[in-house]
Write a protein that holds these residues in place. Structure first.
Motif: not given
Length: 390
Positions: A300-314, A342-353
């Motif tokens: 909804e905020k218009g982002y197309s990429r998400i980044y994060g850290h995951a514990r190896e076991d999770y 880790m990363i993920d590619t997403i499609a912004p919402s059609p109603t994104a700000l």
């Protein structure tokens, strides 16, 4: 209220005063009423079926007559359905000509849905429908969806005029032949953004964006229990100085803080952090719902990429949502655990700000972009602003 609306309301009030409405069904009247209605509507249920439905719940059949006349001349009928009946209505297994008893609720039971079964209200009798709807607005029925169908332009207009919305989502299918006034808490939650599903009274289990100090204290309590209490993380590492520069999601179960997530926003990516769920709530779907809500907020905020850290076991948990290892990212350690990027590619919402939005939407509280905000209420005061104040 406009002058035209006021006149219409007054006209309906006068008409309603001319109509008597009752749910006291006299079985001998049923064949006559069904015969008259069938000439207009088409095939209807047999008299024996209507009587059976009324015996199950008297609020299912309402009779209308002109004031001063003894015999009813019209009616409105509804199927008061339990949860299984609501699903059966949408998947076609509810027999509308001879509804199965196991799908109907008794008068002392609260229904999940009120299906407008048939309505025959010629002339002034239509004014009596509001009296029935008043009954269905009572506390006993207020949490049930009101559902109807219509296959004519006239019927469509009548549904819209009465506040029905066309189309219903059911198990991933959009059923455009149904009309609904959504009132059931589960239905309303399905229609809300995943990050805005909590309401202390209507939906005590849900997720909301943190906008005040009390909710920040709830977040701190959850993270202290999980990371400091269970994992012995040092305080200064858990509360790292980024909390006041982030957006937080809080998950509640029965209004009790159950989990949380932190989001930080950078130039062209968002970062998910500090997912925590209290031990006593880990058999619920709270962790999954927090991730889905966080992704929805990023969209909804218009982002197309998400980044994060995951514990190896999770890592498998995050891969369930489409996250993958970041290219050229090597494992690294902090707070006594090994993490991977880790990363993920997403499609912004059609109603994104965006800058194309109405200016009021862009000043609404974080996560509440789907409803009018406090500054829109101030606009109703029609304050006179001078250019020097802008």
């Amino acid at each position: 209220m406009t002058a035209e609306a006021a006149l219409e309301a007054e006209r309906m009030h006068r008409a309603a005063a001319m109509v008597t409405v009752t749910n006291r069904l006299e079985p001998s009247e049923v064949p006559r009423l069904l015969e008259a209605a069938g000439k207009v509507i088409g095939r209807l249920a047999e008299p024996e079926t209507v009587i059976r439905v009324a015996e199950k719940n008297p609020d299912a059949i309402w009779l209308f007559s002109r004031r001063g006349r003894a015999r009813p001349e019209g009616f409105m009928s509804a199927l008061l359905l339990n949860e299984s009946g609501r699903s059966a209505l949408f998947d076609g297994t509810l027999n509308l000509l001879d509804p199965q008893n196991e799908y109907l609720v008794s008068q002392h039971e609260r229904p999940a849905a009120i299906y407008v079964w048939a309505s025959f209200t010629p002339g002034v009798l239509a004014a009596g429908i509001n009296r029935v709807m008043d009954r269905f607005d009572s506390p006993h029925y207020a949490a049930a969806d009101v559902i109807s169908t219509s296959f004519t332009i006239r019927g469509h207009r009548a549904m819209v005029r009465r506040g029905f919305e066309q189309g219903v989502w059911h198990e991933g299918r959009f059923l455009e032949d149904f009309y609904m006034i959504p009132r059931r808490p589960e239905t309303l939650a399905e229609r809300l953004p995943r990050y805005a599903t909590h309401d202390r009274v209507l939906r005590p289990t849900g997720i909301r964006v943190v906008t005040g100090l009390e909710d920040m204290m709830r977040v701190a309590a959850v993270r202290s229990a999980v990371y400091i209490g269970e994992q012995a993380c040092p305080y200064d590492e858990e509360f790292d100085g980024n909390d006041l520069a982030a957006t937080h999601l809080l998950a509640l179960i029965g209004n009790e803080p159950a989990g949380c997530m932190r989001l930080r926003f950078f130039g062209d990516f968002a970062k998910l952090e500090r997912l925590a769920v209290r031990k006593e709530f880990r058999k619920s779907r709270t962790a999954f719902e927090l991730v889905r809500a966080s992704v929805a907020l990023c969209k909804e905020k218009g982002y197309s990429r998400i980044y994060g850290h995951a514990r190896e076991d999770y890592l498998p948990f995050w891969q369930h949502f489409g996250f993958r290892l970041k290219e050229n990212g090597a494992p690294f350690a902090f707070s006594d655990h090994v993490f991977v990027e880790m990363i993920d590619t997403i499609a912004p919402s059609p109603t994104a700000l965006s800058l194309k939005d109405d200016p009021y939407r862009l000043i609404r509280p974080e996560g509440a972009w789907h409803v009018p905000g406090p500054l829109e209420l101030s606009a109703s005061r029609q304050a006179h602003l001078h250019s020097a104040q802008i």
